[in-house]
Write an enzyme that holds these catalytic residues in place. Structure first.
Site, PDB file in Angstrom:
ATOM      1  N   ARG A  92       0.835  -1.209   0.000  1.00  0.00           N
ATOM      2  CA  ARG A  92       0.000   0.000   0.000  1.00  0.00           C
ATOM      3  C   ARG A  92       0.870   1.259   0.000  1.00  0.00           C
ATOM      4  NH1 ARG A  92      -4.816  -1.095   2.417  1.00  0.00           N
ATOM      5  NH2 ARG A  92      -3.683  -2.388   3.916  1.00  0.00           N
ATOM      6  N   TYR A  93       1.941   1.219   0.773  1.00  0.00           N
ATOM      7  CA  TYR A  93       2.850   2.370   0.889  1.00  0.00           C
ATOM      8  C   TYR A  93       4.153   1.991   0.183  1.00  0.00           C
ATOM      9  CZ  TYR A  93      -0.244   3.052   4.933  1.00  0.00           C
ATOM     10  OH  TYR A  93      -1.330   3.166   5.758  1.00  0.00           O
ATOM     11  N   ARG A  96       7.074  -0.079   2.355  1.00  0.00           N
ATOM     12  CA  ARG A  96       6.804  -1.230   3.204  1.00  0.00           C
ATOM     13  C   ARG A  96       5.707  -2.112   2.641  1.00  0.00           C
ATOM     14  NH1 ARG A  96       5.229   3.607   4.983  1.00  0.00           N
ATOM     15  NH2 ARG A  96       3.299   3.927   6.145  1.00  0.00           N
ATOM     16  N   CYS A 105      -5.515 -17.383  13.939  1.00  0.00           N
ATOM     17  CA  CYS A 105      -5.097 -16.601  15.113  1.00  0.00           C
ATOM     18  C   CYS A 105      -5.293 -17.473  16.348  1.00  0.00           C
ATOM     19  CB  CYS A 105      -5.954 -15.356  15.269  1.00  0.00           C
ATOM     20  SG  CYS A 105      -5.952 -14.287  13.818  1.00  0.00           S
ATOM     21  N   CYS A 109     -10.882 -11.879  17.467  1.00  0.00           N
ATOM     22  CA  CYS A 109     -11.415 -10.655  18.043  1.00  0.00           C
ATOM     23  C   CYS A 109     -12.717 -10.320  17.317  1.00  0.00           C
ATOM     24  CB  CYS A 109     -10.409  -9.523  17.865  1.00  0.00           C
ATOM     25  SG  CYS A 109      -8.745 -10.012  18.377  1.00  0.00           S
ATOM     26  N   CYS A 112     -12.495  -7.706  14.477  1.00  0.00           N
ATOM     27  CA  CYS A 112     -11.363  -7.848  13.543  1.00  0.00           C
ATOM     28  C   CYS A 112     -11.679  -7.285  12.161  1.00  0.00           C
ATOM     29  CB  CYS A 112     -11.009  -9.321  13.413  1.00  0.00           C
ATOM     30  SG  CYS A 112      -9.702  -9.590  12.204  1.00  0.00           S
ATOM     31  N   ARG A 114     -10.133  -8.058   9.531  1.00  0.00           N
ATOM     32  CA  ARG A 114      -9.975  -9.121   8.518  1.00  0.00           C
ATOM     33  C   ARG A 114     -10.851 -10.318   8.867  1.00  0.00           C
ATOM     34  NH1 ARG A 114      -3.910  -8.031   8.460  1.00  0.00           N
ATOM     35  NH2 ARG A 114      -3.761  -6.371   6.917  1.00  0.00           N
ATOM     36  N   ASP A 273     -12.265  -0.103  12.600  1.00  0.00           N
ATOM     37  CA  ASP A 273     -12.586  -0.146  11.165  1.00  0.00           C
ATOM     38  C   ASP A 273     -14.040  -0.536  10.935  1.00  0.00           C
ATOM     39  OD1 ASP A 273      -9.972   0.428  10.110  1.00  0.00           O
ATOM     40  OD2 ASP A 273      -9.360  -1.501  10.950  1.00  0.00           O
ATOM     41  N   ASP A 310      -7.763   4.152   9.420  1.00  0.00           N
ATOM     42  CA  ASP A 310      -7.443   3.528   8.137  1.00  0.00           C
ATOM     43  C   ASP A 310      -8.566   3.928   7.185  1.00  0.00           C
ATOM     44  OD1 ASP A 310      -5.589   1.784   6.756  1.00  0.00           O
ATOM     45  OD2 ASP A 310      -5.385   0.803   8.720  1.00  0.00           O
ATOM     46  N   LYS A 317      -3.419   4.819   6.354  1.00  0.00           N
ATOM     47  CA  LYS A 317      -3.736   5.384   7.674  1.00  0.00           C
ATOM     48  C   LYS A 317      -3.470   6.880   7.685  1.00  0.00           C
ATOM     49  CE  LYS A 317      -2.202   1.529  10.456  1.00  0.00           C
ATOM     50  NZ  LYS A 317      -1.737   0.827   9.233  1.00  0.00           N
TER      51      LYS A 317
HETATM   52  S1  SF4 Z   1      -7.503  -8.544  15.178  1.00  0.00           S
HETATM   53 FE1  SF4 Z   1      -8.037 -10.161  13.682  1.00  0.00          FE
HETATM   54  S2  SF4 Z   1      -6.061 -10.801  12.832  1.00  0.00           S
HETATM   55 FE2  SF4 Z   1      -5.634  -9.730  14.763  1.00  0.00          FE
HETATM   56  S3  SF4 Z   1      -5.583 -11.361  16.359  1.00  0.00           S
HETATM   57 FE3  SF4 Z   1      -7.659 -10.496  16.329  1.00  0.00          FE
HETATM   58  S4  SF4 Z   1      -8.771 -11.878  14.931  1.00  0.00           S
HETATM   59 FE4  SF4 Z   1      -6.600 -12.200  14.525  1.00  0.00          FE
END
Ligand code: SF4
Length: 346
Positions: A92-93, A96, A105, A109, A112, A114, A273, A310, A317
Site C-alpha cells: 500500500r505504501y 513497506r 489466530c 477478536c 477484527c 480481517r 474499522d 485507516d 492510515k
Molecule cells: S484482530 Fe483479527 S487478525 Fe488480529 S488477532 Fe484479532 S482476529 Fe486475529
C-alpha cells in the site's frame, strides 16, 4: 498451534464454560457460522462471567449484534485486496509491505478488520506462494520494511518463523522486520526461547503487541513481553478504540501506562474499522479525539499513541487528531486547554 488445543471454539463450549447463556445459543451458532470464534485458556481466565459488561468478553465472546450489518461496513474495510500484487503481499505504501503468512489466530477478536478472511483451517501461504511473495519483495528495492501479519504470525512454529525471518533478512534492501501479534497476551506460553530466537536476525526486528485493556497485561503476558525485550527485540503496541472496552480515559490511560511499564511504547490507537457486524463496538471520532486530549493532559509523553484512521478503500492510515493549532497557525492550545499566541508577541 498448541495454544489453540484447549481453546473454546463453538458457542456450545462457551455455554458450557458459562460465558454465554444457553438462551443465546441459536443466534450465536449463526454468528459462529459466519465469523471464527476461539478463546484461549489465558483469555478465558480474564473473563468474569458474572459481569454482563466484561471488557474482555466484549472483545472475544460472540454477540448476536454481529449479524446486524450496516451499509457503510465492508468485508475488506481497509482495502487490502486493491493493493495485493501477489498472494500474501499487500503493498500500500512505497517503502513497506504486509506479508500475510497465515490466516489463523490464537483468538478471534469480534471487531477484527480481517474477520472475513481469518479462521481456523483457512491455512496460509503455501511454500510456493511464500517464495513468490519473497521474490516480489526482492524485486522491489524501495521496500525497506516487511510487516508479518495475518492472521497472527506467532501461531506458526519457531521453525517456520525462523525460515521466513532468515529469508527476509537475506534481502539486502529489507532493513526492518515488524511482527504484529496478539499471542503474548492471548497465549503467552507460546513465546518460548525458541520462538524468540526465531525472530532474531541481523536486521532490526520490532514486535507490535495488540492489547486493548489493561487487564490483558497479566503476569504471564508481561513475562512473555519481557522475554522479547530482554532478547533485544523492541516492543511497540497497537490498540483499537472500542465501545465498552477502553473508551474511557481511566481505562485507556491505565492501558498505556501498563504497556510503558512493560517497556512497550504505545504506537497506534486505531479508530475501529468498518468491519461487518461491529457497529456496537465502534465509537465516534469526536469521542476518540476527546480521549486523546485527556491522555495528553494527564499522562506522560511515553503513554501517547497516535490516534489513526485507516481510510476505507485502501488509502492508508491518517492521524486524526486532535489538533492543538488554530487553522491560521496563530494560536496553540496547551494541555489545560488554554490558548497561546504563537509566536509570542514581544
Ligand atoms: S484482530 Fe483479527 S487478525 Fe488480529 S488477532 Fe484479532 S482476529 Fe486475529
Amino acid at each position: 498451534m498448541t495454544a489453540a488445543v484447549k481453546s473454546l471454539h463453538p458457542p456450545r463450549a462457551l455455554a458450557d464454560a458459562s460465558l454465554v447463556g444457553r438462551d443465546r445459543l441459536a443466534a450465536l451458532e449463526e454468528v459462529a457460522a459466519r465469523y471464527a470464534v476461539a478463546i484461549t485458556p489465558a483469555v478465558r481466565r480474564l473473563i468474569d462471567p458474572a459481569d454482563p459488561n466484561d471488557p474482555i468478553a466484549r472483545q472475544f465472546v460472540p454477540d448476536a449484534r454481529e449479524l446486524d450489518l450496516q451499509p457503510e461496513e465492508s468485508g475488506d474495510p481497509i482495502g487490502d485486496a486493491a493493493h495485493s500484487p501477489v498472494e500474501g503481499v499487500v503493498h500500500r505504501y512505497p517503502d513497506r509491505v504486509l506479508l500475510k503468512l497465515v490466516n489463523a489466530c490464537a483468538v478471534y477478536c469480534r471487531f477484527c478488520f480481517r474477520r472475513e478472511m481469518v479462521g481456523p483451517g483457512r491455512g496460509g501461504l503455501s511454500r510456493a506462494a511464500l517464495t513468490a511473495a519473497l521474490d516480489y519483495i526482492r524485486a522491489h528495492p524501495q521496500i525497506w520494511e516487511a510487516i508479518l501479519t495475518g492472521g497472527d504470525p506467532l501461531v506458526l512454529s519457531p521453525r517456520r518463523l525462523k525460515d521466513v525471518v532468515t529469508r527476509l533478512a537475506g534481502i539486502g534492501h529489507v532493513k526492518v522486520i515488524r511482527v504484529h501479534t496478539r499471542v503474548p497476551v492471548a497465549a503467552p506460553e507460546r513465546v518460548s526461547a525458541a520462538l524468540v530466537r526465531a525472530l532474531r536476525s541481523d536486521k532490526a526486528t520490532f514486535v507490535v503487541l495488540h492489547a486493548n485493556h489493561p487487564r490483558e497485561l497479566t503476569e504471564p503476558a508481561r513475562a512473555a513481553c519481557a522475554r522479547l525485550v530482554d532478547a533485544g527485540v523492541p516492543l511497540l503496541s497497537q490498540s483499537v478504540l472500542l465501545r465498552g472496552v477502553n473508551d474511557d480515559a481511566e481505562t485507556l490511560g491505565a492501558l498505556m501506562r501498563a504497556l510503558v511499564e512493560c517497556r512497550i511504547k504505545p504506537y497506534y490507537l486505531h479508530h475501529a474499522d468498518l468491519a461487518p457486524g461491529t457497529a456496537h463496538l465502534r465509537t465516534t471520532i469526536a469521542a476518540g479525539q476527546n480521549l486523546m486530549r485527556t491522555l495528553h493532559g494527564r499522562y506522560s509523553g511515553l503513554c501517547q499513541p497516535a490516534y489513526v484512521l485507516d481510510i476505507p478503500g485502501g488509502f492508508g492510515k491518517s492521524p486524526i487528531g486532535p489538533n492543538y493549532l488554530s487553522a491560521d497557525g496563530a494560536l496553540v492550545e496547551d494541555f489545560r486547554g488554554r490558548r497561546h499566541v504563537y509566536p509570542p508577541r514581544q
